[in-house]
Design a protein around this motif. Sequence first.
Motif, mmCIF file in Angstrom:
data_model
loop_
_atom_site.group_PDB
_atom_site.id
_atom_site.type_symbol
_atom_site.label_atom_id
_atom_site.label_comp_id
_atom_site.label_asym_id
_atom_site.label_seq_id
_atom_site.Cartn_x
_atom_site.Cartn_y
_atom_site.Cartn_z
ATOM 1 N N GLU A 123 -37.947 -17.016 -12.720
ATOM 2 C CA GLU A 123 -38.084 -18.339 -13.318
ATOM 3 C C GLU A 123 -38.307 -19.401 -12.239
ATOM 4 O OE1 GLU A 123 -35.131 -19.473 -16.124
ATOM 5 O OE2 GLU A 123 -35.052 -17.503 -17.080
ATOM 6 N N LEU A 124 -37.640 -19.244 -11.115
ATOM 7 C CA LEU A 124 -37.807 -20.212 -10.024
ATOM 8 C C LEU A 124 -39.224 -20.159 -9.465
ATOM 9 C CD1 LEU A 124 -36.465 -22.321 -8.207
ATOM 10 C CD2 LEU A 124 -35.769 -20.456 -6.673
ATOM 11 N N ALA A 125 -39.783 -18.945 -9.358
ATOM 12 C CA ALA A 125 -41.151 -18.800 -8.876
ATOM 13 C C ALA A 125 -42.139 -19.472 -9.825
ATOM 14 C CB ALA A 125 -41.488 -17.323 -8.714
ATOM 15 N N ALA A 126 -41.881 -19.335 -11.120
ATOM 16 C CA ALA A 126 -42.746 -19.967 -12.121
ATOM 17 C C ALA A 126 -42.637 -21.486 -12.036
ATOM 18 C CB ALA A 126 -42.366 -19.476 -13.510
ATOM 19 N N LEU A 127 -41.427 -21.965 -11.810
ATOM 20 C CA LEU A 127 -41.210 -23.408 -11.690
ATOM 21 C C LEU A 127 -41.939 -23.961 -10.467
ATOM 22 C CD1 LEU A 127 -39.627 -25.725 -13.056
ATOM 23 C CD2 LEU A 127 -37.741 -25.236 -11.490
ATOM 24 N N ARG A 128 -41.864 -23.228 -9.361
ATOM 25 C CA ARG A 128 -42.567 -23.657 -8.150
ATOM 26 C C ARG A 128 -44.079 -23.694 -8.381
ATOM 27 N NH1 ARG A 128 -40.843 -20.120 -4.899
ATOM 28 N NH2 ARG A 128 -39.411 -21.263 -3.535
ATOM 29 N N GLU A 129 -44.588 -22.683 -9.035
ATOM 30 C CA GLU A 129 -46.028 -22.627 -9.315
ATOM 31 C C GLU A 129 -46.464 -23.812 -10.177
ATOM 32 O OE1 GLU A 129 -49.321 -19.534 -11.229
ATOM 33 O OE2 GLU A 129 -47.225 -18.942 -10.999
ATOM 34 N N ASP A 130 -45.612 -24.177 -11.125
ATOM 35 C CA ASP A 130 -45.917 -25.320 -11.988
ATOM 36 C C ASP A 130 -45.941 -26.617 -11.182
ATOM 37 O OD1 ASP A 130 -46.257 -26.597 -14.645
ATOM 38 O OD2 ASP A 130 -44.264 -27.423 -14.203
ATOM 39 N N PHE A 131 -45.001 -26.750 -10.255
ATOM 40 C CA PHE A 131 -44.952 -27.948 -9.419
ATOM 41 C C PHE A 131 -46.205 -28.068 -8.547
ATOM 42 C CE2 PHE A 131 -40.011 -28.304 -9.208
ATOM 43 C CZ PHE A 131 -40.000 -28.563 -10.575
ATOM 44 N N MET A 132 -46.657 -26.919 -8.044
ATOM 45 C CA MET A 132 -47.780 -26.927 -7.108
ATOM 46 C C MET A 132 -49.113 -27.264 -7.781
ATOM 47 S SD MET A 132 -46.757 -23.682 -4.663
ATOM 48 C CE MET A 132 -48.144 -23.945 -3.545
ATOM 49 N N LYS A 133 -49.158 -27.155 -9.104
ATOM 50 C CA LYS A 133 -50.384 -27.486 -9.826
ATOM 51 C C LYS A 133 -50.625 -28.993 -9.873
ATOM 52 C CE LYS A 133 -50.337 -23.445 -12.879
ATOM 53 N NZ LYS A 133 -50.182 -22.982 -14.289
ATOM 54 N N LYS A 134 -49.554 -29.754 -9.699
ATOM 55 C CA LYS A 134 -49.672 -31.206 -9.780
ATOM 56 C C LYS A 134 -50.231 -31.770 -8.482
ATOM 57 C CE LYS A 134 -47.073 -35.348 -11.020
ATOM 58 N NZ LYS A 134 -45.776 -35.911 -11.430
ATOM 59 N N GLU A 135 -51.025 -32.802 -8.594
ATOM 60 C CA GLU A 135 -51.636 -33.436 -7.422
ATOM 61 C C GLU A 135 -50.555 -34.059 -6.545
ATOM 62 O OE1 GLU A 135 -54.876 -36.974 -6.360
ATOM 63 O OE2 GLU A 135 -54.453 -36.426 -8.429
ATOM 64 N N LEU A 136 -50.688 -33.867 -5.250
ATOM 65 C CA LEU A 136 -49.697 -34.404 -4.326
ATOM 66 C C LEU A 136 -49.713 -35.928 -4.350
ATOM 67 C CD1 LEU A 136 -50.174 -32.071 -1.218
ATOM 68 C CD2 LEU A 136 -48.297 -32.067 -2.861
ATOM 69 N N PRO A 137 -48.540 -36.541 -4.331
ATOM 70 C CA PRO A 137 -48.472 -38.007 -4.353
ATOM 71 C C PRO A 137 -48.974 -38.608 -3.037
ATOM 72 C CG PRO A 137 -46.300 -37.079 -3.985
ATOM 73 C CD PRO A 137 -47.197 -35.923 -4.296
ATOM 74 N N LYS A 138 -49.575 -39.809 -3.147
ATOM 75 C CA LYS A 138 -50.096 -40.485 -1.952
ATOM 76 C C LYS A 138 -49.071 -41.431 -1.349
ATOM 77 C CE LYS A 138 -54.949 -40.219 -3.319
ATOM 78 N NZ LYS A 138 -54.705 -39.199 -4.340
ATOM 79 N N ASP A 139 -48.121 -41.833 -2.149
ATOM 80 C CA ASP A 139 -47.054 -42.690 -1.646
ATOM 81 C C ASP A 139 -46.149 -41.875 -0.705
ATOM 82 O OD1 ASP A 139 -44.014 -43.607 -2.044
ATOM 83 O OD2 ASP A 139 -45.330 -45.356 -2.232
ATOM 84 N N LEU A 140 -45.895 -42.401 0.491
ATOM 85 C CA LEU A 140 -45.145 -41.656 1.513
ATOM 86 C C LEU A 140 -43.734 -41.320 1.059
ATOM 87 C CD1 LEU A 140 -44.967 -40.475 4.345
ATOM 88 C CD2 LEU A 140 -44.301 -42.744 5.177
ATOM 89 N N LEU A 141 -43.046 -42.285 0.451
ATOM 90 C CA LEU A 141 -41.672 -42.051 0.015
ATOM 91 C C LEU A 141 -41.603 -40.945 -1.028
ATOM 92 C CD1 LEU A 141 -38.677 -42.777 -0.009
ATOM 93 C CD2 LEU A 141 -39.192 -44.556 -1.715
ATOM 94 N N ILE A 142 -42.526 -41.034 -2.021
ATOM 95 C CA ILE A 142 -42.536 -40.011 -3.070
ATOM 96 C C ILE A 142 -42.915 -38.652 -2.481
ATOM 97 C CG2 ILE A 142 -43.582 -39.302 -5.250
ATOM 98 C CD1 ILE A 142 -44.027 -42.216 -5.899
ATOM 99 N N PHE A 143 -43.832 -38.632 -1.529
ATOM 100 C CA PHE A 143 -44.232 -37.380 -0.881
ATOM 101 C C PHE A 143 -43.047 -36.742 -0.153
ATOM 102 C CE2 PHE A 143 -45.817 -34.895 2.673
ATOM 103 C CZ PHE A 143 -46.753 -34.084 2.055
#
Length: 319
Positions: free
Chosen positions: A268-288
Amino acid sequence: MVIRTLKNVVAAVGAAWIAQMLHLNFATAASVIAMLSLLDTQKQTFSVAWKRFYTAIIGLVISLAAFNLFGYNIISLGIFLLVFVPVATRLKAKEGIVVNTVIATHYLSYGVMTMPNVLNEMMLLGIGIGVGILLNLHMPSLEPDLIEAQQDIEQSMKQFFLNMSEKLIQMDRNAGSDFESFKALERRIKKAKKKASKAQENFIFSKHQDYVAYFQMRLDQFYWMLYMQKHFERIFVTQREAKAMGEFIHKAAHQFTPTNDASFLLIELAALREDFMKKELPKDLLIFENYASLFQLMNDLEIFLELKVKYLEDDLMPV
C-alpha cells in the motif's frame, strides 16, 4: 531475592549433608562449592561447572607435582598457585581458581596424596557442582514480564503513530517531539531485551521463545522512528498528500502486534508513493521542501516496515 536465598541455604545444607552421609573428609567444603555453583542462569551454571571440572584435573596434576617435589608445606602451596593461576587464566577458566585452591589446601592438610584422598576431593567437587546444577534446573519464568514489556512497547509505538497521523491530517503546526518520551521508550526496549537475554540463558533445555530478536527488531524500528519524527516536523503545508499519508499511518498504527505481517502495508505504501509521484512537482520552494520531507518520511516508514517483515521471515516470532 527470596528464591536465591533459599537456594543458597538448601545448597549449603544439602551438599554438606550428602558429603557427611558418604563419610567424606572436609564435608563442609561441598557447601561452599554448591553455593559458588548457583549462578544467575542455567547456561552460566553449566559453563562454570565444566570449567571447574577440567581445571580440577589440571589442578590435581600440578598439586601432585608441587607437593611431591617440594614437600607438603606452604611453599609448595605457593608454587602450586604460581603455576595453576596463570594456566586457569590462560584457559579463561578463572572460576576454577578458588575451588581448586581449597582442594589444594586439603591435600596440604592430608600430608599425602593417596588415591582415597584424591577420590574424596573429586567427590566433594562432584557433590557441590551437582547440587548447584540440580537447584538451578528450576528458574522462575520471566515470560510474563516479557509479554507485559512487549505490550507496553507496542502501545507506545502505536501512540507515536496515532499522534503523527492526527497531526498530519489536521495539519497541526505544533508538532514538536517529546524528547524525554523517546528516551524513556528506548530505555524500556533495552531493558526488555536484556531481560529477554537472561530468560534465553535460563532455559537451555527447553525451546524458549526468542524474545531477544523481537526486542532487537523493535529497537531497530525505534531508531527509524527518530528519523520519521525529524522529517515529519518539516511537513506543514495543506496538501492532499499529507492527509493521505496521515491516513496511511493511522492504519499502520493499528497493526502493532507481534504476529502481524507488514507486507501488505509495504504494498500500500508503494502504491501511495506512486500516486504522489504522478503529481507535478511544486515550483514554490517551501512547498517543494515539504514534499521532499514527505518523501523522506515515506522512506523512513518503508524501512520501519521492512524490519518487521524481515523479522517474521527469519521465523523468530514469539507466539
